[in-house]
Design a protein around this motif. Structure first.
Motif, PDB file in Angstrom:
ATOM      1  N   LYS A  18      15.596 -26.001   3.036  1.00  0.00           N
ATOM      2  CA  LYS A  18      14.178 -25.989   3.393  1.00  0.00           C
ATOM      3  C   LYS A  18      13.920 -25.445   4.796  1.00  0.00           C
ATOM      4  O   LYS A  18      13.060 -24.557   4.965  1.00  0.00           O
ATOM      5  CB  LYS A  18      13.583 -27.394   3.237  1.00  0.00           C
ATOM      6  CG  LYS A  18      12.079 -27.421   3.456  1.00  0.00           C
ATOM      7  CD  LYS A  18      11.504 -28.795   3.171  1.00  0.00           C
ATOM      8  CE  LYS A  18       9.987 -28.791   3.380  1.00  0.00           C
ATOM      9  NZ  LYS A  18       9.397 -30.126   3.083  1.00  0.00           N
ATOM     10  N   THR A  50      11.777 -22.005   5.643  1.00  0.00           N
ATOM     11  CA  THR A  50      10.585 -22.090   6.479  1.00  0.00           C
ATOM     12  C   THR A  50      10.736 -21.228   7.719  1.00  0.00           C
ATOM     13  O   THR A  50       9.811 -20.507   8.122  1.00  0.00           O
ATOM     14  CB  THR A  50      10.324 -23.553   6.879  1.00  0.00           C
ATOM     15  OG1 THR A  50      10.220 -24.354   5.703  1.00  0.00           O
ATOM     16  CG2 THR A  50       9.042 -23.671   7.676  1.00  0.00           C
ATOM     17  N   ARG A  78      10.195 -17.620   7.025  1.00  0.00           N
ATOM     18  CA  ARG A  78       8.804 -17.241   6.776  1.00  0.00           C
ATOM     19  C   ARG A  78       8.062 -16.923   8.076  1.00  0.00           C
ATOM     20  O   ARG A  78       7.209 -16.036   8.133  1.00  0.00           O
ATOM     21  CB  ARG A  78       8.088 -18.360   6.028  1.00  0.00           C
ATOM     22  CG  ARG A  78       6.626 -18.056   5.691  1.00  0.00           C
ATOM     23  CD  ARG A  78       5.916 -19.287   5.167  1.00  0.00           C
ATOM     24  NE  ARG A  78       6.600 -19.875   4.040  1.00  0.00           N
ATOM     25  CZ  ARG A  78       6.273 -21.058   3.506  1.00  0.00           C
ATOM     26  NH1 ARG A  78       5.285 -21.767   4.021  1.00  0.00           N
ATOM     27  NH2 ARG A  78       6.941 -21.531   2.466  1.00  0.00           N
ATOM     28  N   TYR A  79       8.395 -17.659   9.144  1.00  0.00           N
ATOM     29  CA  TYR A  79       7.634 -17.532  10.382  1.00  0.00           C
ATOM     30  C   TYR A  79       8.359 -16.741  11.474  1.00  0.00           C
ATOM     31  O   TYR A  79       7.764 -16.434  12.498  1.00  0.00           O
ATOM     32  CB  TYR A  79       7.293 -18.924  10.923  1.00  0.00           C
ATOM     33  CG  TYR A  79       6.353 -19.691  10.021  1.00  0.00           C
ATOM     34  CD1 TYR A  79       5.006 -19.382   9.972  1.00  0.00           C
ATOM     35  CD2 TYR A  79       6.825 -20.705   9.191  1.00  0.00           C
ATOM     36  CE1 TYR A  79       4.139 -20.072   9.141  1.00  0.00           C
ATOM     37  CE2 TYR A  79       5.970 -21.398   8.352  1.00  0.00           C
ATOM     38  CZ  TYR A  79       4.636 -21.079   8.335  1.00  0.00           C
ATOM     39  OH  TYR A  79       3.775 -21.757   7.499  1.00  0.00           O
ATOM     40  N   CYS A 139       9.514 -20.396  -4.432  1.00  0.00           N
ATOM     41  CA  CYS A 139       9.077 -19.576  -3.301  1.00  0.00           C
ATOM     42  C   CYS A 139       8.045 -18.535  -3.744  1.00  0.00           C
ATOM     43  O   CYS A 139       7.071 -18.265  -3.035  1.00  0.00           O
ATOM     44  CB  CYS A 139      10.277 -18.900  -2.645  1.00  0.00           C
ATOM     45  SG  CYS A 139      11.341 -20.006  -1.703  1.00  0.00           S
TER      46      CYS A 139
END
Length: 399
Positions: free
Chosen positions: A72, A76, A79-80, A110
């Motif tokens: 996880k 995450t 993504r950023y 996803c």
């Protein structure tokens, strides 16, 4: 009729997989009610039952939950992240433990999450994935799923990704660079966030000791702004994490941590990819492990739609037999349930009895392991009988 695709090879097939609903589940009926139906009513009901029995839903058992928890933050972060550092991971372990199913589940979740975050770019409500096509670069493809073929080289890996995105193939004269550069451009144009590489144990480990293919995966990690999640069988036994070279432990050498091994040219892959060795055959040594296994058996048993199968019969009375039969491999357990349900319907027994379960022929390794387990139990029973016999004879002679 929907197309039958074992592993998605194009973005359209992947979207079909993500949009594929669970088989419609008919309401269970009694044997008497079923027998009272006409044949034209029984036939579609049986088709629905067979579909449900053959497609049990995926279960997030504790091993899977641990892998998802470890992945996880990497997903995450990817993504950023706005720089070239994207955390990646490998789902590693023996075969038949659910790695491919888990990898596709991660990709599907996803993909669906991306669609929720980008409703203006995703297909609208009621739009079939087949209508959300687009064989052009720039079509949004948040997730790429690629399965490596036997002896896959760096160029073949790029070809597989290019096929998924419909990147034109340069032809026979293509090199890994003329194949890879258009693929990298396509990944950027499609806004891909996650690259899934399955069956990494099939990569070519002979050419340059596997360095070329390993370097190619690292090149993708460097130049494609994506998170890479791979899966393979017992990868720590090969050369994937050492780039074809044995780990070095010479003390005092630059790049060597105290008590560790050198993180130089031969360890770049291992430094970039977390090795998540959490998927393995389930054991039943402790009470907690037994409860986990029983919940897994109940998961498959609850999915069954058979006319005469007693509820929780296998979970309560045959869970240990099922573990011995499958050696704790979830893939083998799923296969056993699917084939036994098929036999139960064909024979009219309509229940998973021990006779039916025994009649199912599983994979070679499963059958060999079960034969060894049965032989050990029989040998132990003979030893117990042999020990008990003199004692009973002695009591008879002195009485």
């Amino acid at each position: 009729m929907t197309k039958r695709v074992a592993q998605p090879r194009t973005k359209e097939q992947w979207r079909e997989f993500c949009a594929r609903p669970a088989p419609p589940r008919p309401e269970p009926v009694s044997r008497g009610e079923y027998d009272s139906w006409a044949a034209d009513r029984q036939a579609p009901f049986d088709e629905m039952r067979r579909s449900c029995n053959a497609n049990p839903p995926f279960l997030k058992h504790p091993q899977v939950l641990r892998v998802l928890a470890a992945l996880k933050p990497k997903l995450t972060q990817g993504r950023y992240s706005q720089d070239a550092t994207f955390h990646s991971a490998i789902i590693n372990g023996p075969g038949h433990c659910g790695k491919t199913s888990l990898l596709k589940l991660i990709g599907k979740e996803c993909e669906l999450d991306w669609r929720r975050r980008h409703p203006d770019l995703a297909p609208g409500p009621g739009v079939s994935p087949a209508d959300f096509r687009g064989d052009f670069l720039g079509d949004r493809v948040p997730v790429i799923y690629v399965s490596a073929s036997t002896g896959a080289t760096a160029g073949m890996l790029s070809q597989a990704i290019g096929k998924f995105l419909h990147v034109p193939n340069p032809g026979r004269t293509a090199t890994k660079w003329t194949l890879t550069d258009p693929v990298l451009d396509a990944i950027e144009a499609c806004g891909t966030e996650l690259l899934l590489l399955d069956d990494l144990h099939m990569l070519d480990k002979i050419r340059d000791g596997g360095q070329e293919t390993n370097d190619h995966i690292k090149n993708l990690a460097n130049h494609a702004a994506v998170t890479i999640i791979g899966a393979g069988i017992l990868l720590e036994q090969g050369n994937l994490f050492t780039d074809g070279a044995p780990p070095r432990t010479r003390p005092g050498k630059a790049g060597t941590a105290p008590g560790g091994h050198e993180r130089g040219r031969a360890g770049q892959f291992g430094s970039r990819f977390a090795d998540l060795q959490h998927l393995a055959p389930l054991t039943i040594t402790t009470r907690e492990q037994q409860r986990t296994w029983m919940s897994l058996v109940r998961h498959f048993e609850t999915n069954l739609i058979l006319l005469d199968h007693p509820a929780d019969d296998l979970t309560l009375h045959h869970w240990r037999y099922l573990h011995e039969r499958t050696s704790g491999y979830i893939g083998s357990l799923a296969m056993l349930f699917k084939e036994a349900a098929h036999i139960a319907m064909d024979t009219g027994v309509e229940a998973l009895t021990r006779n039916i379960l025994d009649s199912v022929v599983l994979g070679h390794d499963d059958e060999v392991d079960y034969a060894k387990t049965t032989a050990r139990r029989q040998a132990a029973a003979r030893r117990r009988t042999k020990k008990a016999a003199p004692a009973s004879g002695q009591d008879a002679s002195t009485g």
